[in-house]
Write an enzyme that holds these catalytic residues in place. Structure first.
Site, PDB file in Angstrom:
ATOM      1  N   TRP A  39       0.816  -1.211   0.000  1.00 40.70           N
ATOM      2  CA  TRP A  39       0.000   0.000   0.000  1.00 40.70           C
ATOM      3  C   TRP A  39       0.856   1.271   0.000  1.00 40.70           C
ATOM      4  CZ3 TRP A  39      -0.742  -4.102   3.383  1.00 40.70           C
ATOM      5  CH2 TRP A  39      -0.046  -4.033   4.594  1.00 40.70           C
ATOM      6  N   GLU A  52      -5.446   0.886   5.970  1.00 42.61           N
ATOM      7  CA  GLU A  52      -5.528   1.429   7.319  1.00 42.61           C
ATOM      8  C   GLU A  52      -6.602   0.724   8.141  1.00 42.61           C
ATOM      9  OE1 GLU A  52      -3.550   3.345   8.876  1.00 42.61           O
ATOM     10  OE2 GLU A  52      -2.273   3.775   7.162  1.00 42.61           O
ATOM     11  N   THR A  58      -4.545  -5.786  13.628  1.00 44.52           N
ATOM     12  CA  THR A  58      -4.085  -6.926  12.843  1.00 44.52           C
ATOM     13  C   THR A  58      -2.657  -6.692  12.380  1.00 44.52           C
ATOM     14  OG1 THR A  58      -6.360  -7.183  12.051  1.00 44.52           O
ATOM     15  CG2 THR A  58      -4.682  -8.466  10.930  1.00 44.52           C
ATOM     16  N   TYR A  97     -12.741  -8.927  13.855  1.00 46.00           N
ATOM     17  CA  TYR A  97     -13.254  -7.563  14.041  1.00 46.00           C
ATOM     18  C   TYR A  97     -14.115  -7.163  12.838  1.00 46.00           C
ATOM     19  CZ  TYR A  97      -9.729  -7.333  17.715  1.00 46.00           C
ATOM     20  OH  TYR A  97      -8.979  -7.575  18.835  1.00 46.00           O
ATOM     21  N   TYR A 135      -8.035   8.789  14.105  1.00 47.06           N
ATOM     22  CA  TYR A 135      -6.834   8.158  13.551  1.00 47.06           C
ATOM     23  C   TYR A 135      -6.999   7.862  12.066  1.00 47.06           C
ATOM     24  CZ  TYR A 135      -3.688   4.668  11.921  1.00 47.06           C
ATOM     25  OH  TYR A 135      -2.793   4.006  11.123  1.00 47.06           O
ATOM     26  N   ASP A 153      -1.965   6.475  16.965  1.00 47.37           N
ATOM     27  CA  ASP A 153      -2.353   5.093  17.251  1.00 47.37           C
ATOM     28  C   ASP A 153      -1.456   4.594  18.378  1.00 47.37           C
ATOM     29  OD1 ASP A 153       0.114   4.649  16.084  1.00 47.37           O
ATOM     30  OD2 ASP A 153      -0.619   3.202  14.610  1.00 47.37           O
ATOM     31  N   CYS A 214      16.965   1.308  21.234  1.00 44.71           N
ATOM     32  CA  CYS A 214      17.335   2.718  21.414  1.00 44.71           C
ATOM     33  C   CYS A 214      18.639   3.077  20.715  1.00 44.71           C
ATOM     34  CB  CYS A 214      17.427   3.044  22.901  1.00 44.71           C
ATOM     35  SG  CYS A 214      15.827   2.976  23.760  1.00 44.71           S
TER      36      CYS A 214
END
Length: 374
Positions: A39, A52, A58, A97, A135, A153, A214
């Site tokens: 995408w 999105e 997921t 979902y 979002y 998010d 980090c």
């Protein structure tokens, strides 16, 4: 007020110089290190929107083949809007979902009706469509249309919490407002879509919840948590409620070479999907009690014959137990008060129905028990 809690409540925007020490290095890192995701190779707003929606809750590796198949099946907003919901849910089968798919379908229909089949280009207009929260609106507006729209998010919240030492538990209103304020300040400038993706990519691959990398972080010199040794503290882990236990009894009703299937109402758990007709029961309900619940749901008298097994699935918010009960009755139903639609299907025909993974496993268990071979 302690010094440690003050950053979360501060409402001022960081100075431009501080923002530039984050924005420039993060974009440069993204250009070098970003994953090659399908995408990211398109400017098609519909394809970006679809990615999105699928990426919510997921993993990327799971989404890629679903995204490709879904686009092949529904290549445009118009194609999606014109498709029956059942076909859309079938294309979504296995992603979970399912409210995402229902909202996607409804939004596509509104895009055709209100915007001539073209997604609106601003976050403000996108927010008027079903399934678009802050979002998703910010992601589509910035990535597909170049609007300087913020997004937050889980990954972005973690990155910003560490960079600016934002205190508070996930869900705290002051914390959320501060995170959105920071995201809005940072997205101002060139390439807002790439910058938003850089924030998300950084949280997914470097600034991880556990064992963050980090030493590989391009903005560690600007990170308040890194400077003060607080990376493991921020953000604090969200306290999750234990999953609710839910037990459903499923009617395994054979007739010749077919079984009875039902399609649920479009709202709620497994909304709009097909299943072996189910009713909620107490975990230890006797067969006769379970059959009474199924009788009410189906609107006909159901007689229990044998328990065929149990399927257990762990969903995000529910510990689901499916009890398979072979049943029969003096009258085969064609309509039912608790369901949108009933069908008698062979296993091959059932393969084309939009069913949840949990219900597919239940069907497999019923067939393995020989329910159609007796």
């Amino acid at each position: 007020m302690s010094k440690r809690t003050s950053p979360a409540l501060a409402s001022h925007v960081p100075e431009a110089q501080r923002l530039s020490t984050i924005r420039g290095p993060l974009l440069a890192w993204y250009d070098r290190e970003r994953r090659d995701l399908p995408w990211r190779r398109t400017r098609d707003a519909y394809a970006i929107w679809l990615s999105e929606v699928m990426l919510q809750q997921t993993q990327v590796s799971t989404v890629i083949p679903y995204w490709e198949r879904f686009l092949a099946r529904f290549p445009t907003v118009e194609a999606l809007a014109q498709a029956p919901l059942e076909e859309v849910l079938t294309g979504w089968k296995g992603l979970g979902y399912y409210s995402r798919a229902r909202n996607l379908h409804r939004a596509a229909q509104e895009v055709v009706a209100r915007f001539g089949g073209r997604l609106p280009s601003t976050a403000e207009e996108l927010l008027t469509l079903p399934g678009f929260g802050r979002y998703t609106a910010g992601a589509v507006a910035s990535i597909a249309f170049g609007e300087q729209a913020p997004l937050v998010d889980g990954n972005v919240a973690r990155v910003l919490s560490r960079l600016f030492e934002v205190e508070g538990l996930p869900g705290d209103r002051a914390r959320e407002a501060r995170l959105w304020e920071l995201a809005r300040a940072l997205v101002q400038g060139e390439r807002p879509g790439d910058f938003n993706q850089a924030l998300m990519e950084h949280g997914a691959t470097v600034c991880r919840p556990e064992s963050p990398l980090c030493l590989l972080c391009p903005v560690r010199t600007a990170c308040g948590a890194f400077k003060r040794g607080r990376v493991d503290e921020l953000p604090p882990a969200k306290v999750r409620a234990p999953p609710k236990r839910l037990t459903l009894v499923l009617a395994v009703w054979p007739h010749e070479d077919a079984l009875l299937f039902a399609r649920r109402a479009e709202k709620g758990l497994f909304g709009g999907l097909w299943e072996l007709p189910a009713a909620e029961v107490e975990p230890e309900a006797e067969h006769t009690v379970a059959a009474e619940s199924l009788s009410k749901a189906l609107g006909v008298q159901v007689a229990p014959e044998a328990e065929l097994g149990t399927v257990r699935r762990q969903l995000t918010h529910r510990a689901l137990t499916l009890r398979l009960l072979r049943v029969s009755g003096p009258r085969r139903p064609s309509r039912a008060p608790a369901f949108h639609e009933l069908r008698w299907c062979t296993p091959d025909q059932a393969a084309g129905l939009g069913m949840s993974t949990a219900m597919l496993r239940a069907l497999e268990a019923a067939l393995a028990a020989g329910v159609l071979g007796r």
